[in-house]
Motif scaffolding. Structure first.
Motif, PDB file in Angstrom:
ATOM      1  N   ALA A 147       0.825  -1.209   0.000  1.00  0.00           N
ATOM      2  CA  ALA A 147       0.000   0.000   0.000  1.00  0.00           C
ATOM      3  C   ALA A 147       0.860   1.260   0.000  1.00  0.00           C
ATOM      4  N   ASN A 148       0.364   2.300  -0.685  1.00  0.00           N
ATOM      5  CA  ASN A 148       0.966   3.631  -0.627  1.00  0.00           C
ATOM      6  C   ASN A 148       0.173   4.461   0.375  1.00  0.00           C
ATOM      7  N   VAL A 149       0.835   4.932   1.406  1.00  0.00           N
ATOM      8  CA  VAL A 149       0.165   5.661   2.482  1.00  0.00           C
ATOM      9  C   VAL A 149       0.616   7.117   2.456  1.00  0.00           C
ATOM     10  N   SER A 150      -0.343   8.031   2.381  1.00  0.00           N
ATOM     11  CA  SER A 150      -0.046   9.472   2.415  1.00  0.00           C
ATOM     12  C   SER A 150      -0.460  10.029   3.764  1.00  0.00           C
ATOM     13  N   LEU A 151       0.465  10.670   4.440  1.00  0.00           N
ATOM     14  CA  LEU A 151       0.195  11.243   5.753  1.00  0.00           C
ATOM     15  C   LEU A 151       0.392  12.749   5.711  1.00  0.00           C
ATOM     16  N   TYR A 179       8.794  -2.896  12.955  1.00  0.00           N
ATOM     17  CA  TYR A 179       8.701  -2.184  11.677  1.00  0.00           C
ATOM     18  C   TYR A 179      10.045  -1.531  11.386  1.00  0.00           C
ATOM     19  N   SER A 180      10.378  -1.479  10.081  1.00  0.00           N
ATOM     20  CA  SER A 180      11.750  -1.131   9.721  1.00  0.00           C
ATOM     21  C   SER A 180      11.814  -0.629   8.282  1.00  0.00           C
ATOM     22  N   THR A 181      12.868   0.103   7.977  1.00  0.00           N
ATOM     23  CA  THR A 181      13.155   0.477   6.588  1.00  0.00           C
ATOM     24  C   THR A 181      13.990  -0.589   5.892  1.00  0.00           C
ATOM     25  N   ASP A 182      14.363  -1.630   6.631  1.00  0.00           N
ATOM     26  CA  ASP A 182      15.178  -2.720   6.086  1.00  0.00           C
ATOM     27  C   ASP A 182      14.332  -3.985   5.994  1.00  0.00           C
ATOM     28  N   PRO A 183      14.215  -4.606   4.811  1.00  0.00           N
ATOM     29  CA  PRO A 183      13.409  -5.827   4.691  1.00  0.00           C
ATOM     30  C   PRO A 183      13.958  -6.986   5.519  1.00  0.00           C
ATOM     31  N   THR A 210       9.744   6.877   2.758  1.00  0.00           N
ATOM     32  CA  THR A 210      10.473   5.723   2.228  1.00  0.00           C
ATOM     33  C   THR A 210       9.594   4.489   2.377  1.00  0.00           C
ATOM     34  N   THR A 211      10.123   3.339   2.026  1.00  0.00           N
ATOM     35  CA  THR A 211       9.386   2.079   2.165  1.00  0.00           C
ATOM     36  C   THR A 211       9.627   1.491   3.547  1.00  0.00           C
ATOM     37  N   TYR A 212       8.532   1.086   4.190  1.00  0.00           N
ATOM     38  CA  TYR A 212       8.624   0.435   5.497  1.00  0.00           C
ATOM     39  C   TYR A 212       8.127  -1.003   5.387  1.00  0.00           C
ATOM     40  N   TYR A 213       8.709  -1.848   6.216  1.00  0.00           N
ATOM     41  CA  TYR A 213       8.323  -3.253   6.314  1.00  0.00           C
ATOM     42  C   TYR A 213       7.895  -3.519   7.758  1.00  0.00           C
ATOM     43  N   TRP A 214       6.894  -4.389   7.917  1.00  0.00           N
ATOM     44  CA  TRP A 214       6.467  -4.688   9.282  1.00  0.00           C
ATOM     45  C   TRP A 214       6.060  -6.146   9.414  1.00  0.00           C
ATOM     46  N   ARG A 215       6.218  -6.659  10.611  1.00  0.00           N
ATOM     47  CA  ARG A 215       5.846  -8.039  10.903  1.00  0.00           C
ATOM     48  C   ARG A 215       5.446  -8.135  12.371  1.00  0.00           C
ATOM     49  N   VAL A 216       4.650  -9.152  12.664  1.00  0.00           N
ATOM     50  CA  VAL A 216       4.166  -9.368  14.034  1.00  0.00           C
ATOM     51  C   VAL A 216       4.367 -10.839  14.386  1.00  0.00           C
ATOM     52  N   THR A 217       4.915 -11.087  15.553  1.00  0.00           N
ATOM     53  CA  THR A 217       5.108 -12.443  16.060  1.00  0.00           C
ATOM     54  C   THR A 217       4.219 -12.647  17.277  1.00  0.00           C
ATOM     55  N   ALA A 218       3.427 -13.719  17.269  1.00  0.00           N
ATOM     56  CA  ALA A 218       2.607 -14.058  18.432  1.00  0.00           C
ATOM     57  C   ALA A 218       3.435 -14.905  19.390  1.00  0.00           C
TER      58      ALA A 218
END
Length: 225
Positions: A147-151, A179-183, A210-218
């Motif tokens: 997604a492209n997010v505009s803030l 969340y990070s700028t690094d994949p 820039t591009t952000y990456y995010w992940r969630v661990t349960a």
């Protein structure tokens, strides 16, 4: 249907699995049970005869054979007219954990015979073992992938994911958001937050264009992951 067995020991830990007959089993003199296990996750340590025929006071014969992924159990009570009724314990099998995850305990052959050596009709139920099993899978919801997010000034960004649960009873689940700028989520440019909620709000002024990456661990309290 198979029983569900929940094991919270980690790699190297041991646990016992009981092979039983229920109250529908009557006048039984002999049994043969064969089952398979996933030998990449479990190894058989020992097999011990159960107490099923103890009430007869007669001599019993019990054998256990292990070959690759197959375990075969055989039991017989000696003496004319000797037999026993269920419920009861046929054997206890001790396993050591080699790896964690789901393990299917499948019965591939069973033969139960009465005091006259006549086979009788019976149902068998294996088991599904959850060995140090993590919380169930879940989805990341918002924003969607790519997604492209505009803030605008003063805006914030909500990260939202589905809730999940542990397979272990009364085991609370927490979440680790990254969340990070690094994949590859290099710690130097990654923000990590521990949460019990399924939403996290990031202030817009803390983000760059820039591009952000995010992940969630349960994370379950029983398994620790």
């Amino acid at each position: 249907s198979p029983d569900s067995v929940f094991v919270s020991n980690g790699t190297g830990g041991q646990f016992d699995l009981e092979v039983r007959v229920d109250a529908n089993t009557t006048n039984m003199r002999l049994f043969v049970v064969e089952f398979t296990i996933d030998t990449t996750k479990l190894d058989t340590v020992s097999v011990t005869e159960g107490t099923f025929w103890d009430t007869t006071g007669a001599i019993t014969v019990f054998n256990a054979f292990i070959q690759d992924s197959v375990v075969r159990l055989e039991g017989l009570v000696l003496g004319a007219g000797e037999a026993a009724d269920g419920p009861g314990l046929l054997a206890t099998v001790r396993f050591v954990i080699l790896d964690t995850g789901r393990v299917d305990f499948n019965i591939i052959n069973s033969d139960l015979r009465d005091v006259s050596n006549i086979p009788f009709t019976h149902d068998t139920a294996g088991a599904v073992l959850f060995v140090n099993y993590p919380p169930l899978d879940f989805d990341l919801l918002e924003p969607p992938d790519g997604a492209n997010v505009s803030l605008l000034a003063g805006d914030s960004l909500d990260l939202v994911w589905a809730s999940t649960r542990s397979v272990y009873a009364s085991d609370p689940v927490a979440y680790r958001l990254e969340y990070s700028t690094d994949p590859g989520f290099n710690p130097a440019v990654t923000t990590t937050v521990n949460l019990t909620d399924t939403t996290y709000t990031i202030p817009g002024d803390s983000l760059t264009e820039t591009t952000y990456y995010w992940r969630v661990t349960a994370i379950g309290s029983v398994t620790g992951f």
